[in-house]
Design an enzyme around this catalytic site. Structure first.
Site, PDB file in Angstrom:
ATOM      1  N   GLU A 121     -14.547  60.303 -15.784  1.00  0.00           N
ATOM      2  CA  GLU A 121     -15.172  61.265 -16.691  1.00  0.00           C
ATOM      3  C   GLU A 121     -14.340  62.529 -16.864  1.00  0.00           C
ATOM      4  O   GLU A 121     -14.243  63.063 -17.963  1.00  0.00           O
ATOM      5  CB  GLU A 121     -16.554  61.630 -16.141  1.00  0.00           C
ATOM      6  CG  GLU A 121     -17.339  62.534 -17.065  1.00  0.00           C
ATOM      7  CD  GLU A 121     -18.688  62.892 -16.466  1.00  0.00           C
ATOM      8  OE1 GLU A 121     -19.590  63.207 -17.227  1.00  0.00           O
ATOM      9  OE2 GLU A 121     -18.821  62.856 -15.229  1.00  0.00           O
ATOM     10  N   ASP A 122     -13.719  63.009 -15.792  1.00  0.00           N
ATOM     11  CA  ASP A 122     -13.102  64.337 -15.823  1.00  0.00           C
ATOM     12  C   ASP A 122     -11.575  64.344 -15.776  1.00  0.00           C
ATOM     13  O   ASP A 122     -10.975  65.415 -15.744  1.00  0.00           O
ATOM     14  CB  ASP A 122     -13.629  65.183 -14.647  1.00  0.00           C
ATOM     15  CG  ASP A 122     -15.118  65.464 -14.777  1.00  0.00           C
ATOM     16  OD1 ASP A 122     -15.611  65.436 -15.916  1.00  0.00           O
ATOM     17  OD2 ASP A 122     -15.781  65.709 -13.751  1.00  0.00           O
TER      18      ASP A 122
END
Length: 782
Positions: A121-122
């Site tokens: 996600e990051d």
């Protein structure tokens, strides 16, 4: 770790306590509306990693920590110089998540996934990268935990949250470890919530109180649940929390002395009775006290059982022996004894609870349990995550505990019934009601049923079966007739009176029933009863709109276009869309315009009749093969005409097939026994072409095909669960599962699932036929 003698357990307790009691300093530096740490207060990721390894080696049977080490290295490299809101290195967060998981004594794959849970996600790392490095198991856990990415359509936060919940529950169904990682992630985020802006604190606290803490409770993980509760209260109602802390601390010394005196007295009497027991005492958690204050409308001084003493013994026999000893020592308060050993809670919790009066007139609660029960009470489902691993680091062998997850299966059934995100979210929150108590009652056969306090015979009927509730006309409790709004008491024996002539539930029942399950089933009954009328009205409204706009309905009412509309508006089938139009939930203009968009995409260039005839003549001079290429499914030998498989009969490799040339959409492939092909007119038959499957297709080239079957069976409890288990064992991706039952008790199940060949399909059908109660299975043929 460092050379100090501080153990992990004591350090973690200090951190948990600090997170709860610490108040942000008024002089704390701020950035972009949130507080940040002073650099000298930053935690060192290397120290946290050493702490994690120490903790794993305390309980894990294997000395091999290479998987954890690799996960740490990959995550550190992926997150790079990223910082948290507090200003410290981002790696602090995933490491603490992993430490919380290690504290629950989880397997190494789960801990590795905890370290990696934010990388997809990051960071720039992809799901494929993870699978290449760590294998499918860890990558799948990370994928399931990853939140939804940027959505391409506008949607309010409630929709996003509900979709996240759906994804989470689906993931839980496949692997319970996903939710345990998610709970650990939320716990550390709550511990560090002080660095977020106040409005974000309130939002996260409410979400935690509504969803995460109750899930931890349902899974029996009180170690996480109690801390989440207290932290959620701290940030959602800071004044209430601080006032509660001050009141409890005002007489802290006096209370601690009282608890210690009770503990010493009980320990001596256990020793004299030759019962080996571990006795300890504590003041109850803040949220637990707050809940009693709200439920009973009392102040702290009026809550008499602020203290709990816990007695841990070796066996169930000793539990009851210890109960006898303390009832002889202190006066029990009538009506305050609960035997959760004989009748465990839904989350597997077992203990004896009794409230007693001390010699000084101060009441206190005692909980008596075995070591095994204590572990289950603290770790819940995590305590039952069994694995076997030798020192050579072989993979764990998972043991599913199906009977302990009935609540999860209930949620998944709701998902299939719910078309509306808000409705689904309300049902989840209702079922996770923090302030609910349980009531235990019996069927005429003596089986125990667990219902929310305040439940009625209607709730009981729907807890037995939907059909019992829908046909209910009355009830007997302990042998005498009662009103349907009778409030069930602990120990009641309930018999439901049914009639085939019953007209079904009344709308008034929705105001009487207490359980979410009963409300859901009653609502579903009304939706089904009036759905047909709404569907007809919806069809008429679409027809009228199309006539007014000069649109040919047959051009746009194509299954593929309808499916796009279904997905856009969150409905499970086309009839649900029509029903929504019929009762005013959707505008017919919205739907028709969306269908026209799809039609326009595919009809930029339309084949003329002459072009179709030319293609057919050309095809008759060639042998047509169907194969899957990188550009999609094509027909070789006819100018790469595009091919699609018909949705009416869903052919799979191995079926006898025929091609039908369509205008603008290329070649449609059908089974030769498809009803639509058997009923073609003579003019339409001229469009048929002989086609066949490619003979030699490698495993890499083999495609995935949707197969539809109808399963006829005698309706019974557990039928759907057994059928679902077959699909799971065959590692089959199920795309749709619809069930309906007749008055005669026959269930018809329409199942759509992915196969790679006819042989694959036959294997699954053969296994399904072996399920008890299955009468017949047939392929859908148009």
């Amino acid at each position: 770790m460092s050379e100090s003698n501080v153990t992990y357990d004591s350090l973690d307790s200090q951190i948990a306590q600090a997170a709860l009691m610490e108040q942000p300093s008024p002089n704390q530096p701020m950035a972009d509306g949130h507080a940040v740490k002073n650099p000298e207060d930053y935690e060192d990721p290397k120290e946290l990693y050493d702490m994690l390894i120490d903790r794993i080696q305390e309980y894990h049977p294997s000395d091999d920590v290479s998987l954890i080490e690799k996960a740490y290295q990959v995550a550190t490299e992926a997150h790079g110089d990223q910082k948290r809101k507090s200003g410290e290195p981002y790696m602090v967060h995933p490491l603490w998540v992993a430490i919380i998981l290690a504290d629950l004594e989880m397997d190494k794959e789960t801990i590795a996934a905890g370290i990696l849970h934010d990388v997809v996600e990051d960071t720039d790392m992809t799901q494929e990268d993870l699978e290449d490095i760590f294998g499918e198991e860890v990558a799948s856990l990370v994928d399931s935990v990853t939140k939804l990415g940027q959505l391409s359509y506008s949607s309010d936060k409630m929709d996003v949250q509900a979709e996240n919940l759906r994804k989470m529950f689906l993931a839980m169904a496949k692997d319970i470890r996903v939710i345990i990682i998610k709970l650990a992630d939320r716990l550390h985020n709550m511990r560090t919530l002080q660095y977020m802006p106040p409005e974000k604190q309130r939002e996260k606290a409410k979400e935690t109180m509504d969803i995460y803490a109750p899930i931890a409770q349902r899974l029996g993980i009180s170690k996480i649940k109690t801390e989440l509760d207290d932290l959620a209260l701290k940030y959602s109602q800071p004044e209430v929390f601080q006032d509660l802390v001050n009141q409890i601390n005002s007489r802290k010394m006096e209370r601690e002395e009282f608890v210690q005196q009770i503990v010493d007295e009980i320990a001596n009497h256990m020793k004299n009775a030759n019962i080996k027991a571990e006795v300890n005492g504590r003041v109850k958690h803040f949220f637990s006290i707050y809940k009693k204050m709200v439920n009973q409308d009392k102040t702290v001084d009026q809550i008499y059982d602020l203290f709990a003493v816990r007695i841990i013994v070796d066996s169930v026999k000793d539990c009851y022996a210890a109960l006898g000893v303390i009832h002889e020592l202190y006066t029990p308060i009538p009506g305050r004894f609960k035997d959760y050993i004989a009748m465990p809670k839904a989350n597997m919790y077992q203990s004896l609870h009794t409230t007693l009066m001390s010699s000084s007139g101060q009441p206190f609660e005692v909980q008596i349990r075995t070591q095994e029960m204590h572990k289950t009470a603290e770790y819940g489902i995590a305590a039952h995550w069994k694995y076997k691993e030798s020192n050579d680091g072989q993979k764990p062998v998972e043991v599913q505990e199906e009977e302990k997850l009935s609540w999860l299966r209930q949620i998944l059934e709701w998902q299939q019934d719910m078309s509306d995100n808000q409705e689904f979210l309300n049902l989840i929150k209702g079922d996770l009601d923090l302030f609910a108590e349980d009531v235990y009652c019996f069927t005429p056969q003596g089986d125990v049923k667990n219902l929310p306090a305040g439940s009625t015979p209607i709730d009981f009927a729907y807890a037995i079966h939907s059909a019992v509730g829908n046909q209910m006309v009355g009830a007997r409790v302990n042998g005498r007739l009662v009103n349907i709004d009778y409030k069930i008491q602990n120990g009641d024996r309930i018999e439901i009176l049914t009639s085939q002539n019953s007209k079904g539930p009344s709308r008034d029942w929705l105001n009487i029933v207490k359980s979410t399950q009963a409300k859901n089933k009653i609502n579903q009954w009304f939706k089904r009863e009036f759905k047909e009328d709404n569907i007809v009205r919806g069809k008429e409204m679409i027809s009228s709109y199309c006539k007014a706009k000069g649109i040919n309905q047959s051009d746009i009412l194509i299954p593929e276009y309808e499916e796009v509309v279904q997905k856009k508006y969150g409905f499970k089938d086309w009839d649900s869309v029509l029903a929504a139009i019929g009762h005013g939930g959707l505008k017919e203009g919205q739907v028709v315009n969306r269908l026209m968009e799809e039609y326009s995409k595919e009809h930029k260039i339309t084949m003329t009749d002459e072009a179709v005839k030319e293609k057919i003549e050309e095809a008759s001079r060639h042998k047509v093969h169907i194969a899957k290429s990188k550009s999609g499914v094509v027909v070789n030998g006819i100018d790469d005409m595009s091919v699609h498989f018909s949705r009416c009969c869903n052919p799979v490799p191995g079926d006898e097939i025929v091609g039908f040339v369509t205008r603008g959409k290329g070649l449609s492939i059908h089974r030769t026994d498809c009803v639509n092909m058997l009923n073609l007119s003579d003019m339409e038959r001229s469009r048929l072409i002989n086609v066949e499957w490619e003979d030699e297709v490698t495993e890499e080239e083999s495609g995935q095909y949707l197969a539809d079957v109808k399963i006829y069976a005698n309706d019974r409890n557990g039928l759907l669960m057994e059928i679902s288990r077959i699909f799971t064992e065959c590692d089959t991706d199920v795309r749709s599962l619809n069930v309906r039952t007749s008055k005669q008790g026959t269930a018809t199940i329409d199942a759509g699932f992915i196969v790679s060949s006819r042989e694959d399909l036959d294997t699954i059908i053969k296994k399904l036929r072996q399920v008890d109660g299955v009468l017949d299975i047939e392929r859908t043929s148009g």
